[in-house]
Design an enzyme around this catalytic site. Structure first.
Site, PDB file in Angstrom:
ATOM      1  N   LYS A 198     -25.989  -4.522  51.994  1.00  0.00           N
ATOM      2  CA  LYS A 198     -25.282  -3.670  51.394  1.00  0.00           C
ATOM      3  C   LYS A 198     -25.108  -3.907  49.852  1.00  0.00           C
ATOM      4  CE  LYS A 198     -22.620   0.206  51.637  1.00  0.00           C
ATOM      5  NZ  LYS A 198     -23.311   1.545  51.898  1.00  0.00           N
TER       6      LYS A 198
ATOM      7  N   ASP B 246     -23.839  -8.936  64.035  1.00  0.00           N
ATOM      8  CA  ASP B 246     -23.221  -8.719  65.209  1.00  0.00           C
ATOM      9  C   ASP B 246     -23.038  -7.093  65.531  1.00  0.00           C
ATOM     10  OD1 ASP B 246     -21.336  -9.008  67.084  1.00  0.00           O
ATOM     11  OD2 ASP B 246     -19.683  -9.407  65.647  1.00  0.00           O
TER      12      ASP B 246
ATOM     13  N   ASP C 266     -25.448  -5.029  68.779  1.00  0.00           N
ATOM     14  CA  ASP C 266     -25.023  -4.328  69.874  1.00  0.00           C
ATOM     15  C   ASP C 266     -25.667  -3.061  69.869  1.00  0.00           C
ATOM     16  OD1 ASP C 266     -23.117  -6.424  70.590  1.00  0.00           O
ATOM     17  OD2 ASP C 266     -21.771  -5.104  70.733  1.00  0.00           O
TER      18      ASP C 266
ATOM     19  N   TYR D 129     -17.051 -13.904  58.748  1.00  0.00           N
ATOM     20  CA  TYR D 129     -16.401 -14.575  59.968  1.00  0.00           C
ATOM     21  C   TYR D 129     -16.011 -16.059  59.679  1.00  0.00           C
ATOM     22  CZ  TYR D 129     -18.331 -10.625  62.614  1.00  0.00           C
ATOM     23  OH  TYR D 129     -18.646  -9.481  62.925  1.00  0.00           O
TER      24      TYR D 129
ATOM     25  N   ASP E 208     -26.099   0.925  56.538  1.00  0.00           N
ATOM     26  CA  ASP E 208     -25.660   2.111  57.087  1.00  0.00           C
ATOM     27  C   ASP E 208     -26.840   2.969  57.463  1.00  0.00           C
ATOM     28  OD1 ASP E 208     -26.190   2.211  54.390  1.00  0.00           O
ATOM     29  OD2 ASP E 208     -24.494   3.749  53.805  1.00  0.00           O
TER      30      ASP E 208
END
Ligand code: IPM
Ligand code: MG
Length: 357
Positions: A191, A247, A251, A142, A223
């Site tokens: 990851k 992020d 959610d 980001y 994942d």
């Protein structure tokens, strides 16, 4: 005690929910004999409309001069077509960076009264779950190098994920310390089977883990973590992860609690000043209709009292008032679920909570 609180009401439902939380803070101050001084500053689309830019210097200076910041949400259809660096969201990233808020704490807990709103089956939820997501907030993709260039298939856009040992260590330390105050279980999500930045993340976390032998530490690929959150959320106590993975996973974690309208967050740096905001967005579809759920922002205000001002009793009191109103069966529209019933407006829900505070 006296504290100066900057209010960043922002866009969409932002003003409604910040006003609700400010009313709760005012009442709490009165009850416990404190004084909270509020000053509002422009951010996001509201700032673009007024000044032409999403994050005016006056807002940054005002936040830096305050003891803490309460933010609603930014963004909306009106500003969706603006270029990346002029969008309302840029202000959010900018203010986090300007205030040095590299830690984002996002608790996701299942409220027993809202059990029916969770999409998970009883056998998955069991006796409930209580997860703390520790998201790195001022690094990674980001904030990384970005742009356009000529690639194999013509012009392409790129963003870069980069993490230094320093950045990983400081968020890792916060996560281990957070785990020490909770159930002492930490899962670091990365990851590392693909990304170099994740391999450095994992190596650095392993080194830190040596310093916290009491914490039961493990790694998980992102994942798999996305899957495990809906398969067996109870397995998690504290999750630490990068900006983008945090992020996304936060959610997901919010949705399994029943409503994104319930989840608070705290963004912290090296000092006590923090920024507190609901994890949901500006919900432009219901803006100005007095239908928003103010609870996530009210719980964010409680987190401010706890983390920035050390006022734990006051924070407990706000959380207890929210619980009581939910236990009594009061719901905003987002919390009704498929069962139906009648919904309280944003101001009615605020009044209910004020009534038991
Ligand atoms: C959040 C939001 C923001 C983020 C956006 C609006 C910039 O999604 O707080 O989770 O990605 O951090
Ligand atoms: Mg988000």
């Amino acid at each position: 005690m006296e504290y100066n609180i900057a209010l960043l009401r922002g866009d969409g439902i932002g003003p409604e929910i910040v006003d609700s939380a400010a009313a709760i803070l005012r009442k709490t101050a009165e009850r416990f004999g404190h004084r909270f001084n509020f000053t509002s500053y422009l951010i996001g689309g509201a700032a673009i409309d007024e000044t032409g830019i999403p994050l005016p210097q006056e807002t940054v200076d005002g936040c830096l001069a305050s003891d803490s910041v309460l933010l609603g949400a930014v963004g909306g259809y009106k500003w969706d077509e603006l270029p990346g660096d002029k969008r309302p969201e840029k202000a959010l990233l900018g203010i986090r960076q300007a205030l040095g808020l590299y830690t984002n704490l996002r608790p996701a807990r299942l409220y027993p009264a809202l059990r029916a709103a969770s999409p998970l089956k009883d056998e998955v939820v069991g006796s409930g779950f209580d997860i703390m997501i520790v998201r790195e907030l001022t690094g990674g993709i980001y904030f990384g190098d970005r742009g356009y260039r000529e690639g194999k298939y013509g012009t392409e856009a790129y963003d870069t994920e980069a993490y230094s040992v320093t950045e990983i260590e400081r968020i890792g330390r916060t996560a281990f310390e957070t785990a020490m105050k909770r159930d002492k279980r930490l899962c670091s999500v990365d990851k590392a089977n693909v990304l170099e930045s994740s391999r450095l993340w994992r190596k650095t976390m392993h080194e830190l883990a040596q310093e916290y032998p009491e914490v039961e530490y493990r790694d998980m690929f992102v994942d798999n973590a996305a899957m495990q959150l809906v398969r067996d959320p109870k397995q998690f106590d504290v999750i630490v992860t990068s900006n983008m993975f945090g992020d996304i996973l936060s959610d997901e974690a919010s949705q399994i609690t029943g409503s994104i309208g319930m989840l608070a967050s705290a963004s912290l740096g090296a000092g006590t000043r923090g920024m507190y905001e609901p994890i949901h967005g500006s919900a432009p579809d219901i803006a100005g209709q007095n239908r928003a759920n103010p609870i996530a922002t009210i719980l964010s205000a409680a987190m401010m009292l706890r983390y920035s001002f050390g006022l734990a009793d006051e924070a407990d009191c706000i959380e207890a008032a929210v619980n009581r109103v939910l236990d009594e069966g009061y719901r905003t529209a987002d919390l009704l679920g498929s069962g139906g019933g009648s919904a309280l407006s944003c101001t009615e829900m605020t009044e209910k909570i004020l009534g038991v505070l």
